[in-house]
Design an enzyme around this catalytic site. Structure first.
Site, PDB file in Angstrom:
ATOM      1  N   HIS A 238       0.854  -1.194   0.000  1.00 45.78           N
ATOM      2  CA  HIS A 238       0.000   0.000   0.000  1.00 45.78           C
ATOM      3  C   HIS A 238       0.887   1.240   0.000  1.00 45.78           C
ATOM      4  CE1 HIS A 238      -2.654   3.079   1.721  1.00 45.78           C
ATOM      5  NE2 HIS A 238      -3.660   2.343   1.289  1.00 45.78           N
ATOM      6  N   CYS A 276      -3.764   2.427  -4.546  1.00 40.22           N
ATOM      7  CA  CYS A 276      -4.646   3.281  -3.742  1.00 40.22           C
ATOM      8  C   CYS A 276      -4.672   4.686  -4.320  1.00 40.22           C
ATOM      9  CB  CYS A 276      -4.187   3.304  -2.285  1.00 40.22           C
ATOM     10  SG  CYS A 276      -5.170   4.423  -1.280  1.00 40.22           S
ATOM     11  N   HIS A 303      -7.811   0.394  -3.944  1.00 40.05           N
ATOM     12  CA  HIS A 303      -8.571   1.259  -3.044  1.00 40.05           C
ATOM     13  C   HIS A 303      -8.986   2.458  -3.882  1.00 40.05           C
ATOM     14  CE1 HIS A 303      -6.323   0.033   0.933  1.00 40.05           C
ATOM     15  NE2 HIS A 303      -7.114  -0.917   0.477  1.00 40.05           N
ATOM     16  N   ASP A 356     -12.496   3.365  -0.664  1.00 41.47           N
ATOM     17  CA  ASP A 356     -11.642   3.630   0.485  1.00 41.47           C
ATOM     18  C   ASP A 356     -12.182   4.877   1.166  1.00 41.47           C
ATOM     19  OD1 ASP A 356      -9.528   3.235   2.184  1.00 41.47           O
ATOM     20  OD2 ASP A 356      -8.130   4.396   0.984  1.00 41.47           O
ATOM     21  N   HIS A 357     -12.482   4.750   2.410  1.00 41.52           N
ATOM     22  CA  HIS A 357     -13.064   5.851   3.189  1.00 41.52           C
ATOM     23  C   HIS A 357     -14.395   6.287   2.577  1.00 41.52           C
ATOM     24  CE1 HIS A 357      -8.771   7.092   4.605  1.00 41.52           C
ATOM     25  NE2 HIS A 357      -8.994   5.806   4.702  1.00 41.52           N
ATOM     26  N   TYR A 375     -14.450   5.620   8.024  1.00 40.71           N
ATOM     27  CA  TYR A 375     -15.147   4.378   7.669  1.00 40.71           C
ATOM     28  C   TYR A 375     -16.610   4.310   8.111  1.00 40.71           C
ATOM     29  CZ  TYR A 375     -10.802   2.591   5.913  1.00 40.71           C
ATOM     30  OH  TYR A 375      -9.670   2.417   5.159  1.00 40.71           O
TER      31      TYR A 375
END
Ligand code: DNO
Length: 400
Positions: A238, A276, A303, A356-357, A375
């Site tokens: 990542h 990501c 992501h 992601d998020h 999240y």
């Protein structure tokens, strides 16, 4: 034939998550990215726990498609006491995950911290809450809360002056709250680090520059990638978040060039990337669709998240299709990669993505706090839904 679709996943923080597997299922996701968060860093994951967690996920009608993460112990990054045992533990965990049929393991190689933000409740004009990074506030933390020796060399005069104004404008209680919040977020998951604890963690990197850290990653990969390959597991590194040095620590997973160097360390399909967009996208010089296109064959998980960059170095988390990253072009590049894999007959023709998020919106404000900032359920559901529509539309246009 339309391009194959990426598997849709959601992150789940395990049984203690305020979002349940049943709720995740209703988002339409078919898989989760999760970890055994209860196992201390550096220890071998117990077989029973891997099996029971997998059974729990499958009983909810989902698939455990990626481990996020098997954390890399600090001793491995610093090559100090205990690193050999920590690497053996990592190898054994990979064998066990392979035997349990979990195909992908995500990890990062960020020294000390995982991701960093300065505002966890930034209000957007529509009332949603987003995470934000403000270099001035971060400088205030570094210069005045942590009082790191030499920190002043890392900031321009403008940023130093603005940081001093910001810090002096806070009451002592506000300074304490800001410090606590920054420390709590540091390792991504709360580890209850104190300022002194952080100083001690940073001091372990006093003699480690980017070249040394890179060498430590190379040695780690040389030890674990062959094990992952024979266990049938794909490792996915990542990127750094944010993708530049913080607190004087080296960062070596921030740019396309960094990613290429890492891929070249072990030319094994087991050595790959977690692509990501949120992390890489915080730098204007990272060409996100281009990276997906050029490094696509080594991407094992994605992501998808967007950030809005501002000229003053501030960035905040935008909606998944808004912000500075051209998400349609990213998804197109990822789907083209999957199409190429199918045509080439690669057994791993598809990989999974997760939103992601997400913003905190609507009923998120009435639900318990998310287990980890970024999240909440409904905001991520919005992100996933938008990405689902985008990928189906693009896949339909990419027929072969
Ligand atoms: C933040 C995440 C990271 C990520 C780790 C992977 O929300 O993207 O915490 O899980 O860096 O090791």
């Amino acid at each position: 034939m339309p391009a194959p679709l990426m598997e849709e996943a959601m992150r789940w923080f395990g049984p203690a998550d305020t979002v349940s597997l049943e709720e995740i299922r209703q988002t339409g996701a078919t898989a989760v990215f999760t970890s055994l968060h209860e196992v201390p860093y550096g220890e071998v994951w117990p077989v029973d726990l891997i099996r029971s967690r997998r059974a729990q996920i499958e009983a909810a009608g989902l698939r455990w498609t990626a481990v996020e993460s098997v954390p890399v112990h600090e001793s491995i990054k610093t090559r100090t006491d205990g690193y050999a045992e920590a690497i053996s533990a990592y190898q054994e965990t990979l064998r066990r995950l392979g035997a349990a049929g979990v195909p992908t393991v995500i990890y990062n190689f960020m020294p000390v911290l995982d991701w960093v933000r300065t505002d966890l409740h930034h209000r957007l004009p529509d009332g949603a809450e987003a995470l934000l990074y403000d270099p001035v506030k971060f400088a205030a933390f570094d210069l005045f809360a942590l009082a790191r020796p030499g920190a002043e060399r890392d900031f321009s005069t403008n940023v130093r002056e603005a940081a001093a104004r910001y810090w002096q404008g806070l009451t002592p209680a506000e300074q304490a709250a800001f410090t606590r919040q920054t420390l709590d977020l540091f390792p991504g998951v709360k580890l209850n680090v104190s300022l002194d604890g952080l100083r001690a963690m940073l001091s372990r990197y006093a003699a480690i520059d980017a070249a040394t850290l890179r060498e430590h990653l190379r040695l780690f990969l040389a030890a674990v990638a062959p094990v992952a390959q024979s266990a049938g597991v794909k490792l996915a590194i990542h990127p750094d978040d944010p993708p530049f040095p913080v607190l004087g620590l080296p960062r070596i997973v921030s740019t396309e060039d960094d990613l290429r160097r890492i891929l070249a360390m072990e030319e094994s399909p087991a050595n790959g990337l977690c692509y990501c967009t949120g992390s890489l996208g915080a730098r204007g010089d990272n060409d996100l669709p281009g990276i997906a296109h050029r490094l696509g064959p080594r991407i094992h998980a994605a992501h998808l998240r967007n950030v809005q960059r501002q000229p003053d170095g501030v960035f905040f988390e935008a909606t998944h299709l808004g912000g500075s990253t051209p998400m349609a072009a990213v998804v197109e590049a990822l789907l083209r990669e999957q199409q190429a894999r199918r045509i080439a007959g690669r057994p791993d023709a598809t990989f999974a993505f997760r939103p992601d998020h997400g913003h905190r919106i609507l009923d998120d404000f009435r639900r318990p706090d998310p287990t980890c900032p970024g999240y909440p359920l409904i905001g991520r559901l919005r992100g996933l839904s938008e990405l689902r529509g985008l990928q189906q539309g693009i896949a339909h246009l990419l027929s072969d």
